[in-house]
Design an enzyme around this catalytic site. Sequence first.
Site, short mmCIF file in Angstrom:
data_model
loop_
_atom_site.label_atom_id
_atom_site.label_comp_id
_atom_site.label_asym_id
_atom_site.label_seq_id
_atom_site.Cartn_x
_atom_site.Cartn_y
_atom_site.Cartn_z
N HIS A 1 -48.60 48.29 -35.76
CA HIS A 1 -49.18 47.65 -36.95
C HIS A 1 -49.37 46.14 -36.77
CE1 HIS A 1 -48.64 51.24 -39.60
NE2 HIS A 1 -47.61 51.47 -38.81
N ARG B 1 -49.70 44.73 -47.38
CA ARG B 1 -50.29 44.47 -46.06
C ARG B 1 -50.86 45.79 -45.52
NH1 ARG B 1 -48.84 44.54 -40.60
NH2 ARG B 1 -49.87 42.95 -39.34
N ASN C 1 -48.58 54.92 -45.11
CA ASN C 1 -49.81 54.99 -44.30
C ASN C 1 -50.93 55.58 -45.14
OD1 ASN C 1 -48.81 53.96 -41.87
ND2 ASN C 1 -48.24 55.98 -41.06
N PHE D 1 -39.67 58.16 -31.93
CA PHE D 1 -40.68 57.14 -32.23
C PHE D 1 -41.02 56.27 -31.01
CE2 PHE D 1 -42.19 53.13 -34.28
CZ PHE D 1 -43.29 53.65 -34.94
N ARG E 1 -35.90 55.30 -39.68
CA ARG E 1 -36.67 54.11 -40.10
C ARG E 1 -35.77 53.13 -40.82
NH1 ARG E 1 -41.80 55.41 -43.55
NH2 ARG E 1 -42.45 53.31 -42.94
N ARG F 1 -38.71 39.44 -34.06
CA ARG F 1 -40.03 38.95 -34.48
C ARG F 1 -39.92 37.67 -35.30
NH1 ARG F 1 -44.13 39.74 -38.00
NH2 ARG F 1 -42.84 40.62 -39.64
FE1 HDD Z 1 -43.21 52.19 -39.08
C1 HDD Z 1 -44.10 48.94 -39.00
C2 HDD Z 1 -45.46 52.77 -41.64
C3 HDD Z 1 -42.56 55.57 -38.91
C4 HDD Z 1 -40.70 51.58 -36.92
N1 HDD Z 1 -44.53 51.07 -40.11
C5 HDD Z 1 -44.75 49.74 -39.93
C6 HDD Z 1 -45.75 49.28 -40.86
C7 HDD Z 1 -46.14 50.35 -41.60
C8 HDD Z 1 -45.36 51.49 -41.13
C9 HDD Z 1 -47.17 50.38 -42.70
C10 HDD Z 1 -46.27 47.86 -40.95
C11 HDD Z 1 -45.51 47.05 -41.95
C12 HDD Z 1 -46.11 45.68 -42.05
O1 HDD Z 1 -47.26 45.57 -42.48
O2 HDD Z 1 -45.41 44.73 -41.70
N2 HDD Z 1 -43.94 53.85 -40.03
C13 HDD Z 1 -44.78 53.85 -41.11
C14 HDD Z 1 -44.85 55.19 -41.65
C15 HDD Z 1 -44.05 55.97 -40.88
C16 HDD Z 1 -43.46 55.12 -39.87
C17 HDD Z 1 -45.66 55.59 -42.87
C18 HDD Z 1 -43.74 57.44 -40.99
C19 HDD Z 1 -43.74 58.08 -42.09
N3 HDD Z 1 -41.91 53.37 -38.07
C20 HDD Z 1 -41.77 54.73 -38.17
C21 HDD Z 1 -40.63 55.15 -37.40
C22 HDD Z 1 -40.07 54.02 -36.85
C23 HDD Z 1 -40.91 52.91 -37.28
C24 HDD Z 1 -40.15 56.59 -37.27
C25 HDD Z 1 -38.85 53.87 -35.98
C26 HDD Z 1 -37.80 54.59 -36.12
N4 HDD Z 1 -42.58 50.56 -38.06
C27 HDD Z 1 -41.49 50.53 -37.25
C28 HDD Z 1 -41.16 49.15 -36.73
C29 HDD Z 1 -42.26 48.28 -37.43
C30 HDD Z 1 -43.07 49.31 -38.20
C31 HDD Z 1 -41.05 49.05 -35.26
C32 HDD Z 1 -43.09 47.34 -36.58
C33 HDD Z 1 -43.09 46.03 -37.31
C34 HDD Z 1 -42.16 46.19 -38.40
O3 HDD Z 1 -41.63 47.46 -38.37
O4 HDD Z 1 -41.86 45.38 -39.23
O5 HDD Z 1 -39.90 48.77 -37.12
#
Ligand code: HDD
Length: 666
Positions: free
Chosen positions: A70, A107, A143, A156, A353, A364
């Site tokens: 993202h 966002r 999402n 993940f 999560r 970050r």
């Molecule tokens: Fe995630 C970012 C949505 C599964 C780990 N995720 C992130 C963002 C969105 C989602 C919208 C961007 C947030 C922003 O704008 O800052 N993610 C989802 C959805 C999931 C999902 C709807 C499943 C239903 N995500 C998921 C899993 C993991 C992560 C299973 C890890 C266990 N996601 C992350 C992250 C991020 C992220 C690595 C990257 C940047 C952040 O978190 O802040 O932690």
Amino acid sequence: MANEKDKQLESVTVDTTQEAALTTNQGLKMAEDEFSLKAGDRGPTLLEDFHFREKMTHFDHERIPERIVHARGYGAHGEFELYEPLEQYTKAKFLNDTSKKTPVFVRFSTVAGSKGSPETVRDVRGFATKFYTEEGNYDLVGNNIPVFFIQDAIKFPDLVHAVKPEPHNEIPQAGTAHDTYWDFFAQNPESTHMTMWTMSDRALPKSFRTMEGFGVHTFRLVNKEGKSHFVKFHWKPKLGTHSLVWDEAQIIAGKNIDFNREDLYESIEKGDYPEWELGLQILSEEDEFNFDFDILDPTKIWPEEEVPVKIVGKMTLNRNVDNVFAETEQVMFSPAHIVPGIDFSNDPLLQGRLFSYTDTQILRLGGPNFHQIPINAPVCPFANNQRDGLHQHQIHKGMTSYHRNGINNNNPHTTPVEDGGFESYHERIDAHKVRARSESFKDFYSQAKMFLNSLTEAERKHLTDGFSFEIGKCKLDFVKQNAVNNLNKVDKKLAEEVALRVGAEVPAADEEVKTDKASPAVSMENTVKKLDTLSVAVVVTENSDVVEVETLIKDFAAHKVNYKLIANRPVKLSEGLKVTETFDTVHSTLFDGLLVLDAEAPLAPPLKDFIEAANRHYKTVGYSSRVAPLIDTTSVKKDQPGIIEVSTAESYLNLLVVQRHWDRVL
Ligand code: HDD
């Protein structure tokens, strides 16, 4: 009017448009900012030049790590208002008080691409909302697709490694059209259902304003009496759910890589505030096992026909950020940010999560105090015994920073549940520790087939095109074959069509899952269709009739339809009517419809391409009787749906509202 969050942000906002002396960060006014301090005007720079060093060091450190997923995103401020109190289900105050407007920050993002990648790629879109409530921040981190690729968070990192550019050559950027993704797909068939969605038009949203949002997981709502209901969250766009055509999306990726953010920014600047209604699918605990899927499985939807979506409120985005880095880049969301009245389910994807989001911010955003960054700070008071750390902005006065203390009356103190203190839902768990997938999570294909069964003919064709493009891009034959073999378990015909197009063997076995079940709500053809804020490219020449153009513009404005006048060079039709856009600067892919009022004969290639692309992308193409003979020199067939010789604006708008004329034969 400024809300609590606006006011809080205002207190740290620096108005750079005001007269100000240029100083160092220590407040020293500088007499010179163009030349470094040198030994003679042709000599070397001196180490003494603290001003140069400070300016350069700051610049060298301006970037922070982009989000691992993202990374490419865009945000805006707004408000959420509730239609009816939900005390029967939840004690969350922002879901009980209809008189209150809760500030929000949203966002939107693509998932796979890096920060500078194009926006109209085939991908899932993030839809993350932060509600600044009086009881603390509540984040709905969703999402635009209601299911996920995997069932357990431990996978993940594997999923993301497979999706991201391949490590040996960092190709391709921002998409899944490569071997490692399709290898993952075949080896991890739980990804099948979501991949049906990502190969469909759902992964090509026309704008952030026209996409749905989903919380994906099953959460809990808990009321004052401690009774829990399962819930899924939905955002329904008031303008309906609309997508691009794949060919169009690819052209836009070159013509305007900022297509989605520009649309959001400009709509808000114009006052066309995007709106979504919040919908809840609510299930009582007693119904947990009454479905042919496990309600905790994040690769499954609760079909809206089986569990209706109750519309409970509306979110309006009405203010652009003042500074993209300070707000959109530094905002952090976490599904673990909840308020009393909302709680988690045991969905194993959600559970993981809850750890990952705060952990990632330590890298970050550079330390554990990211909650103090203004965009992340709650609007209610917050206090605890956490201290120090990088970027500590608060000055904690007093002797104690531990719980329980006698010296400071045990402040900060905990709050009883009846006064709003959070306690986790008292769920009884009696189980063995295991590393395993629940038997009830093992049906990977029924809902993938249900998705297919729910599509219209045009949508199904686009889906087949999506699979054929992406699997066709794989270089390894066995990866292609395995991907096709996995599709065969969803639908034999789909597998056959894709196999032929990507050069794989047509699978012989009849393995497809047998179900006729469909969920009409899944098809975007059943969405809302409105004229509001649709955009039309109006082609004119310097000889166009000013009165005719003015009348048309008035009629468009009356229906809230946007337009741009376009000619082959900038021209002035009248004092108020200046044409600044040309075929060099814009393209019909950037508009919802095309109307050619005047054109020079013979049709110049850029205009011909303009018209033919609009036709090819199933848009409404209107033309005046004057240019009718010129239309005959293009590939447009005048007898096809959505192609019209325009007599009145009304006749054109009646077709424009349809948006795409899928039954057009090209
Ligand atoms: Fe995630 C970012 C949505 C599964 C780990 N995720 C992130 C963002 C969105 C989602 C919208 C961007 C947030 C922003 O704008 O800052 N993610 C989802 C959805 C999931 C999902 C709807 C499943 C239903 N995500 C998921 C899993 C993991 C992560 C299973 C890890 C266990 N996601 C992350 C992250 C991020 C992220 C690595 C990257 C940047 C952040 O978190 O802040 O932690």
